[in-house]
Design a protein around this motif. Sequence first.
Motif, short mmCIF file in Angstrom:
data_model
loop_
_atom_site.label_atom_id
_atom_site.label_comp_id
_atom_site.label_asym_id
_atom_site.label_seq_id
_atom_site.Cartn_x
_atom_site.Cartn_y
_atom_site.Cartn_z
N VAL A 1 6.53 -29.84 -49.21
CA VAL A 1 5.50 -28.88 -48.85
C VAL A 1 5.07 -29.14 -47.41
CG1 VAL A 1 3.21 -27.97 -49.39
CG2 VAL A 1 4.71 -28.78 -51.24
N ASN A 2 5.24 -28.13 -46.58
CA ASN A 2 4.89 -28.22 -45.15
C ASN A 2 3.57 -27.48 -44.92
OD1 ASN A 2 5.52 -26.07 -42.58
ND2 ASN A 2 5.29 -28.23 -42.10
N THR A 3 2.55 -28.17 -44.39
CA THR A 3 1.24 -27.54 -44.26
C THR A 3 1.19 -26.51 -43.14
OG1 THR A 3 0.37 -29.24 -42.75
CG2 THR A 3 0.09 -29.60 -45.14
N HIS A 4 1.86 -26.78 -42.00
CA HIS A 4 1.82 -25.82 -40.89
C HIS A 4 2.89 -26.18 -39.89
CE1 HIS A 4 -0.68 -29.13 -39.40
NE2 HIS A 4 -0.69 -28.62 -38.19
N ASP A 5 3.02 -25.33 -38.86
CA ASP A 5 4.19 -25.44 -37.97
C ASP A 5 3.93 -26.18 -36.67
OD1 ASP A 5 2.70 -23.63 -36.52
OD2 ASP A 5 4.09 -21.96 -36.72
N HIS A 6 2.86 -26.94 -36.55
CA HIS A 6 2.70 -27.77 -35.36
C HIS A 6 3.75 -28.88 -35.38
CE1 HIS A 6 -1.67 -26.56 -34.14
NE2 HIS A 6 -0.77 -25.63 -33.89
N TYR A 7 4.29 -29.17 -34.21
CA TYR A 7 5.51 -29.97 -34.15
C TYR A 7 5.32 -31.40 -34.64
CZ TYR A 7 7.81 -26.22 -31.54
OH TYR A 7 8.37 -25.03 -31.17
N ASP A 8 4.11 -31.97 -34.52
CA ASP A 8 3.93 -33.33 -35.02
C ASP A 8 3.87 -33.36 -36.55
OD1 ASP A 8 1.43 -31.97 -34.70
OD2 ASP A 8 0.34 -33.86 -34.89
N HIS A 9 3.77 -32.19 -37.18
CA HIS A 9 3.79 -32.10 -38.64
C HIS A 9 5.12 -31.54 -39.17
CE1 HIS A 9 -0.57 -32.82 -39.47
NE2 HIS A 9 -0.61 -32.57 -38.18
N LEU A 10 6.06 -31.33 -38.28
CA LEU A 10 7.24 -30.54 -38.61
C LEU A 10 8.56 -31.28 -38.38
CD1 LEU A 10 8.06 -27.63 -39.42
CD2 LEU A 10 7.86 -27.00 -37.02
N GLY A 11 8.50 -32.40 -37.65
CA GLY A 11 9.73 -33.02 -37.17
C GLY A 11 10.64 -33.59 -38.23
N GLY A 12 10.16 -33.70 -39.49
CA GLY A 12 11.00 -34.30 -40.52
C GLY A 12 11.51 -33.35 -41.58
N ILE A 13 11.25 -32.04 -41.44
CA ILE A 13 11.66 -31.17 -42.56
C ILE A 13 13.18 -31.07 -42.66
CG2 ILE A 13 9.50 -29.86 -42.47
CD1 ILE A 13 11.11 -27.45 -41.50
#
Length: 537
Positions: A372-384
């Motif tokens: 589950v990805n909360t949002h698309d800011h890059y520090d929250h996205l780099g591991g999907i």
Amino acid sequence: MHQCAKRFVLAVFLLPAPADPQAPPPGHVDPIPVLDAAAEAMGVDQLHCVSFSGEGYAGMVGQNITQNTDWPRGEALRAYSRTIDFRNGVSVERFSRKPGMNPASWKYGPGWLGGTPLQRHERQTFAVSGRHAWHADGPGRPVPAPRSAELWQLDMWMTPHGFVRAARMPGANPTAIWRWELGESGRDGATTGGIPKVFVVSATVLGKYRVNATVREGHIVQRTQTRVPHPVLGDMNYEHEFSEWTDLGDGILFPAGWHRHDGWDDERQVPLLTGGHNSFGGSFPDMTANDCEQVSVPAEVLSAAPRPPSSVVPTVLAEGVWLLGGGTHNSVAVEFSDFVAVVEAPLDERRSLAVIDKVVELVPDKPIRFLVNTHDHYDHLGGIRTYLHVGATIVTHQRNRMFYESELLNYVPRMLEPDMVSLYPPTEISEGYTMEDVDEKYILGDGERFLEIFYVQGLGVHVEGMLMAYLPRERILIQADLYDPGLLPEDHPRPTQEERVLLRNARQNGLHPETVAPIHGDPTAWGDFLRETRQEE
């Protein structure tokens, strides 16, 4: 002479003469005269160090509110100054910026780390010397920044004078081409005359980056461009443009105007979806040549580890529910009867692989089936991409789907830092169950445990397409960036808009949490959240 022999001799004489082995291939030119002319025109050999100052701006790479907009502009970089010592490989930047708004470790461009200590002082310092990099928040102690050293070094050698120096170093292997400049749509019109002819010199810098420099009329380097590794954008375009050339004496010309792109300058959004590109710029007309400060690497920086290992510390939130911390960003693992779901894949593949290993250790016999990805800011996205690699389906808001499918979850090679998907591309990207998008609400469950995923409505700031997750039986609310326990200074006005939105969304969805599990910070009781943010239930 035998007739066959006569025909063979005749055929040999009719063959074209062998090409000059030293001649450049078609479309190319000898790079050395181009570099020599640029060095002469700009005074490269006379400039050993340079200091310049003025006013600049900062772009927050990866923090745009919607993907089709540019990187947000941060607070102005007032009283900006920079010293570059080409001989010793040293660069020191200082500027004043409004405190309390940005991570203290963030300069401009990439590297934003939410949930880390905020900048407390106006005056900021960022420096690199060889393989050592550091920053300082006001008069505070220097903080090592080992992950930034290579990029900050690269910045030095992508300046006009730095590039010419780098291109003449052993192992640079320069090549050069020529071309006519394209007119720019909407600006130059249908031009047919006066089209400038330029040379582009390409050279290997730092033994890794192939940097291209556009040399215009007058033998001036007007643009440098390369690609740098990025966990979200892969081999990301990285370019600098220079203007306002100034005579510093002794045959030295140096630019006062600077402009930088992180990502392609793609106003038409074709074929890309992200509109982010402008990351730094300004005018720095106060310049001095060859009168620079001597910089020593602080002792605490010299003794710092190049890059500390990624530590994952699990905290039990409930039976079969763990907050996986130990760094700047958390993940949350939820065990179901036949699978595991993980909320958030922050930072990069390195962090995500460490989290995945910990999940497998905690739940050894069940696959990680959803991320589950909360949002698309890059520090929250780099591991999907990492979770896709191990077979997880990505759950995100519908606003993000097109961006993720076109620019993240794809087969585009990543050459600078190949990740698992790039090295071992799964067929599931094109054939499998790779993504579920959420509109208002989505539920993962097994009949006993349910994870409810909600669209955060009415945010209006920070980002579009934010999700939060809730475990109703355990009464645990999982959220990112809406509330970071203990992060804000005590004198910061509360509640923030994000904190108001978190409470409002909990109310309107009928949630009754006992615990807030944040992506930044420690788990917090709901009552403590209300007290810290000065709100009432």
